[in-house]
Design a protein around this motif. Structure first.
Motif, PDB file in Angstrom:
ATOM      1  N   ARG A 181       7.075  -3.630  15.496  1.00  0.00           N
ATOM      2  CA  ARG A 181       5.958  -3.536  14.555  1.00  0.00           C
ATOM      3  C   ARG A 181       4.803  -2.725  15.125  1.00  0.00           C
ATOM      4  NH1 ARG A 181       5.983  -9.788  12.249  1.00  0.00           N
ATOM      5  NH2 ARG A 181       7.807  -9.534  10.890  1.00  0.00           N
ATOM      6  N   HIS A 184       9.094  -9.321  17.198  1.00  0.00           N
ATOM      7  CA  HIS A 184       9.368  -8.009  16.602  1.00  0.00           C
ATOM      8  C   HIS A 184       8.372  -7.001  17.166  1.00  0.00           C
ATOM      9  CE1 HIS A 184      12.197  -9.451  13.405  1.00  0.00           C
ATOM     10  NE2 HIS A 184      11.560 -10.587  13.661  1.00  0.00           N
ATOM     11  N   ASP A 223       5.579   0.725  14.066  1.00  0.00           N
ATOM     12  CA  ASP A 223       5.447   0.851  12.610  1.00  0.00           C
ATOM     13  C   ASP A 223       3.988   0.918  12.193  1.00  0.00           C
ATOM     14  OD1 ASP A 223       8.195   0.689  12.494  1.00  0.00           O
ATOM     15  OD2 ASP A 223       8.217  -1.471  12.055  1.00  0.00           O
ATOM     16  N   PRO A 264       0.896  -9.180  10.308  1.00  0.00           N
ATOM     17  CA  PRO A 264       1.515  -8.297  11.308  1.00  0.00           C
ATOM     18  C   PRO A 264       0.615  -7.125  11.697  1.00  0.00           C
ATOM     19  CG  PRO A 264       3.140  -8.928   9.676  1.00  0.00           C
ATOM     20  CD  PRO A 264       1.818  -9.434   9.176  1.00  0.00           C
TER      21      PRO A 264
END
Length: 533
Positions: A34, A31, A37, A226
């Motif tokens: 991320r 992912h 983000d 994360p």
């Protein structure tokens, strides 16, 4: 190369990759979104901005304050110079936790400035910046001063004969010659302050976080892997760029300059101004260390050893430890000795491999050896916990886990110290020994070892000192019944009460003395007079 590559693959690359993988991978797929983000969050943006600007300002202040000190050691000859050189280097080998504690004693609640003038700066950015200057002062003094001592002063004198003032001659003649060394020192200071953890953790409070502190907070307190993984990758990329730039400046320094014997350039200080400059160097280094010692002796009943005696009792720590805090001293010494042995074996083999091979792959291997100095130690420590938990590497309950983490930090110092000496050994001597029937092992024992023995001792001293002070990884993996000195100091500072504070000062003083004794010992066996690390 086999042993160093295997060591770094298992105990560095594997744990770091595991942490990053757990943070960025879910349901069998990566992912990468991320990154956007995480990096778009306002709080993370503030951390990135603070990390960058405080490192830049810390570097500029360190250069401004340390360059006069470099001049003192480069151009002056005075009694006790070797001792003062060692004293100046003490802050660099001190654990960052101890440096933070020293400035807490100087600037914090009940500190020297608070008592004298009611001034407190323990949770301000100025406390962090000044502590960084103190910690990195020796990097500039020894790196730049070592080169400055070998520059021919007659070039600057010729410029002054031609009409240039003292400042103009220094600016146009000396500074350009020192430029590569200044750049190399500045990059190393920027690297150490960019990845600062212990100092910011103690002095920054909740208001200030570097990337390293934020990775620790996201990992240990919020369990947000994360975010921690993204920040680890950002720090990894930044450190890689800094190390690449540093390697370029070092190569330029090695190939451009013509140097002279430092013994020809030193003279006794003349005039009150030059002696005042020498005194300012002493004050800058000794004041924070002296305040740390004074606070450790300032007990509830007046000056004495009350806080030191309290270190022998479990009850005095108020439940902070399962064993008397003094046990941390012996734990740290045992761990550091084992870490030094591992670092000498791995780093010595790596340095030997680098002297016998050439090419792009070897340059990459050399850069790999430096990465532990900049990659998040918090990530490495947490990675140890989640990767070294299955046979045949189920080491979570083993005491060896701490020395392995400490050795990762010691290996780069061993390589950097031993590599120039090994490269200076004439390969024809080994060939002659082989022609006379000596085996490779005997040739190494009879030819290489006598020449590098002093370098090995210096490398061992530095590896021992930095192992004693390792905190970022050890805070995760040190067992509660076997704390190390930095971990014990951090725990004591994290609890309220004058007794805990006083014990933290006493333990920090003990750690400072151990590091200083190690440094004084290796100063007596330095391999050369250049003053470089």
């Amino acid at each position: 190369m086999a042993v160093p590559v295997a060591f770094f693959a298992v105990f560095f690359a594997y744990p770091v990759a595991a942490i990053v993988g757990r943070g960025l991978k879910a349901d069998g797929s990566w992912h990468w979104g991320r990154f956007g983000d995480v990096l778009s969050r306002p709080d993370i943006g503030q951390v990135l901005w603070f990390t960058t600007w405080q490192a830049a300002v810390s570097t500029a202040l360190t250069l401004l304050i340390a360059l006069p000190g470099a001049y003192v050691f480069a151009r002056f000859e005075f009694p006790g110079k070797q001792l003062l050189r060692a004293v100046v280097t003490v802050p660099f080998v001190l654990p960052p936790v101890v440096v933070g504690t020293a400035f807490l004693a100087l600037l914090g609640r009940g500190g020297l400035l608070d008592e004298l003038w009611g001034v407190r700066a323990d949770t301000s950015v100025w406390a962090i910046l000044l502590a960084h200057v103190f910690f990195n002062y020796a990097v500039v003094v020894r790196t730049v001063g070592g080169l400055w001592a070998q520059l021919d002063p007659r070039q600057e004198e010729a410029a002054r004969v031609l009409g240039a003032g003292r400042l103009a001659a220094w600016w146009r003649v000396t500074l350009p010659a020192l430029g590569p060394a200044v750049a190399a020192a500045a990059l190393m200071v920027f690297l150490f302050t960019f990845t600062s953890f212990g100092i910011v953790q103690i002095l920054g409070g909740p208001a200030y976080s570097t990337l390293e502190v934020e990775i620790y907070r996201q990992t240990a307190q919020l369990l947000d892997l994360p975010t921690a993984a993204v920040l680890t990758m950002v720090q990894f990329a930044a450190v890689g760029a800094i190390l690449a730039l540093h390697a370029w400046t070092v190569r330029r320094r090695e190939t451009v300059l013509k140097l002279v014997d430092p013994a020809q350039t030193a003279r006794r200080p003349r005039g009150a101004g030059q002696w005042a400059l020498l005194g300012s160097v002493l004050l800058l280094i000794l004041l924070p260390l002296g305040v740390l010692v004074e606070r450790s002796l300032d007990g509830p009943a007046g000056y004495g050893f009350d806080y030191y005696r309290a270190l022998r009792s479990v009850e005095a720590s108020g439940g902070t430890f399962l064993v008397p805090p003094l046990e941390a001293v012996w734990n740290s010494l045992r761990y550091a000795l084992m870490a030094t042995f591992i670092a000498l074996v791995v780093g010595g083999l790596a340095a030997a491999a680098l002297t016998r091979r050439a090419g792009r792959f070897v340059r990459g291997f050399d850069a790999l050896l430096m990465l532990p100095l900049g990659v998040s130690a918090v990530t490495v420590g947490f990675g140890f916990l989640i990767t070294l938990d299955k046979p045949p590497l189920d080491l979570r309950a083993s005491w060896i886990l701490v020395p392995l983490a400490q050795a990762l930090v010691g290996v780069p110092f061993v390589v950097r110290i031993m590599l120039p000496v090994l490269r200076a050994v004439d390969g024809r001597l080994r060939e002659a020994a082989a022609v006379l029937g000596a085996s490779p092992l005997r040739a190494w024992r009879e030819v290489d070892l006598p020449m590098v023995r002093r370098a090995v001792l210096v490398a061992a001293g530095f590896a021992f000192a930095v192992s004693l002070g390792e905190f970022g990884a050890t805070v995760f993996i040190a067992r509660p019944d076997r704390p190390t000195l930095p971990v014990a100091v951090a725990r004591l500072l994290g609890r309220p009460g004058d007794l805990n504070y006083g014990q933290a000062m006493a333990l920090s003083t003990v750690l400072m003395v151990v590091c200083a004794v190690s440094l004084l010992a290796l100063e007596r066996i330095r391999t050369d007079r250049s003053g470089e690390f």
